[in-house]
Design a protein around this motif. Structure first.
Motif, short mmCIF file in Angstrom:
data_model
loop_
_atom_site.label_atom_id
_atom_site.label_comp_id
_atom_site.label_asym_id
_atom_site.label_seq_id
_atom_site.Cartn_x
_atom_site.Cartn_y
_atom_site.Cartn_z
N ARG A 135 0.82 -1.22 0.00
CA ARG A 135 0.00 0.00 0.00
C ARG A 135 0.85 1.27 0.00
NH1 ARG A 135 -2.28 0.60 4.64
NH2 ARG A 135 -1.66 -1.22 5.81
N PHE A 145 -2.38 13.13 -4.08
CA PHE A 145 -2.58 11.68 -4.19
C PHE A 145 -4.01 11.28 -3.84
CE2 PHE A 145 2.15 11.34 -4.07
CZ PHE A 145 2.29 10.65 -5.26
N VAL A 163 -6.29 11.88 -6.80
CA VAL A 163 -6.08 11.03 -7.98
C VAL A 163 -6.22 9.54 -7.66
CG1 VAL A 163 -4.43 10.48 -9.83
CG2 VAL A 163 -4.47 12.76 -8.87
N CYS A 164 -5.75 9.14 -6.47
CA CYS A 164 -5.58 7.70 -6.22
C CYS A 164 -6.47 7.12 -5.12
CB CYS A 164 -4.13 7.41 -5.84
SG CYS A 164 -2.96 8.14 -6.99
N GLY A 165 -6.76 7.90 -4.10
CA GLY A 165 -7.53 7.34 -2.99
C GLY A 165 -6.96 7.79 -1.66
N GLU A 210 -4.82 -0.86 -4.03
CA GLU A 210 -5.17 -0.39 -5.39
C GLU A 210 -4.73 1.07 -5.58
OE1 GLU A 210 -7.20 -3.71 -4.20
OE2 GLU A 210 -7.60 -1.75 -3.33
N SER A 211 -4.84 1.86 -4.50
CA SER A 211 -4.45 3.27 -4.59
C SER A 211 -2.95 3.39 -4.87
CB SER A 211 -4.76 4.01 -3.29
OG SER A 211 -6.14 3.91 -2.99
N ILE A 263 -1.10 1.23 -6.40
CA ILE A 263 -0.86 0.82 -7.79
C ILE A 263 -1.22 1.98 -8.72
CG2 ILE A 263 -1.59 -0.78 -9.62
CD1 ILE A 263 -2.03 -2.81 -7.19
N ALA A 264 -2.34 2.63 -8.44
CA ALA A 264 -2.76 3.77 -9.27
C ALA A 264 -1.73 4.89 -9.19
CB ALA A 264 -4.12 4.28 -8.80
N ALA A 265 -1.13 5.07 -8.00
CA ALA A 265 -0.16 6.16 -7.79
C ALA A 265 1.07 5.99 -8.67
CB ALA A 265 0.24 6.22 -6.32
N ASN A 279 1.18 5.35 -11.64
CA ASN A 279 0.94 6.03 -12.93
C ASN A 279 1.15 7.53 -12.83
OD1 ASN A 279 0.20 3.63 -14.16
ND2 ASN A 279 -1.88 3.78 -13.35
N CYS A 280 1.37 8.05 -11.62
CA CYS A 280 1.55 9.50 -11.46
C CYS A 280 2.99 9.92 -11.69
CB CYS A 280 1.12 9.93 -10.06
SG CYS A 280 -0.62 9.66 -9.77
#
Length: 201
Positions: free
Chosen positions: A113, A133, A136-138, A164-165, A167-169, A171-172
């Motif tokens: 995480r 963050f 954009v991510c959670g 999941e947040s 993982i999304a981060a 991409n930032c």
């Protein structure tokens, strides 16, 4: 993938890697990589060492053996206040100092995480990073902004509530915060709550 192939690959990686020691503690991975960028393409650069020691060491892996051979010629170059020593590495880039690695399943789960964010503009505050963050991510569970005003950039560990947040981060990476593009990578170390200082007897 049999063990022989992995041994050969490992030996090939070692030939492309140099061990750099006597690095001034103020030197960042970016500055170190910048010193060696003229030798060849730097694939990975990892500064290691005890935060309480004046000097650190690092492993730098190049795209090819020629890069590593050229890097050895930079031994004695002043970086910060000290001339660095550069030797062919005896190992591939070592994993992070084991004391920082997750100690149990809870901490391993924390790592999934958590992200490690570098190249943060000094003008960007902890609140700015959290807001960015979260938008954009959670939800961010814990955030630690490191670095001081002597360095040109700072780093942060951001622990999210959900994996999941994190993982999304990833991409930032490359998004500009303040005036600099941040770099985001998975964290190899959990953000530990600071241990209470024990009273001196």
């Amino acid at each position: 993938m049999n063990s022989r192939t992995s041994m050969v690959q490992r030996e090939e990686i070692i030939r492309r890697t140099v061990y750099v020691s006597d690095i001034d503690q103020q030197v960042t991975e970016e500055q170190l990589a910048a010193l060696f960028v003229g030798c060849g393409q730097v694939v990975d650069c990892r500064i290691c060492g005890d935060p309480n020691s004046v000097l650190c060491f690092a492993f730098i892996e190049f795209n090819d053996e020629e890069g590593a051979q050229a890097a050895v010629n930079l031994a004695g170059t002043m970086l910060g206040y000290y001339p660095v020593r550069v030797l062919p590495s005896k190992t591939a880039i070592a994993p992070v100092n084991p004391t920082f690695l997750p100690r149990n399943d809870d901490e391993r789960e924390m790592c999934t995480r958590t992200i490690y964010c570098t190249n943060i503009d000094k003008k960007v505050t902890q609140a700015d990073i959290k807001l960015f963050f979260e938008s954009v991510c959670g939800e961010v569970y814990r955030l630690r902004l490191l670095g001081d005003y002597h360095h040109s950039t700072r780093i942060a560990f951001v622990e999210f509530v959900m994996a999941e947040s994190a993982i999304a981060a990833l991409n930032c990476s490359g998004v500009v915060l303040g005036s600099l593009p941040i770099r985001v990578s998975p964290s190899k170390a959990p953000v530990r709550p600071r241990a209470p200082r024990l009273p001196m007897h």
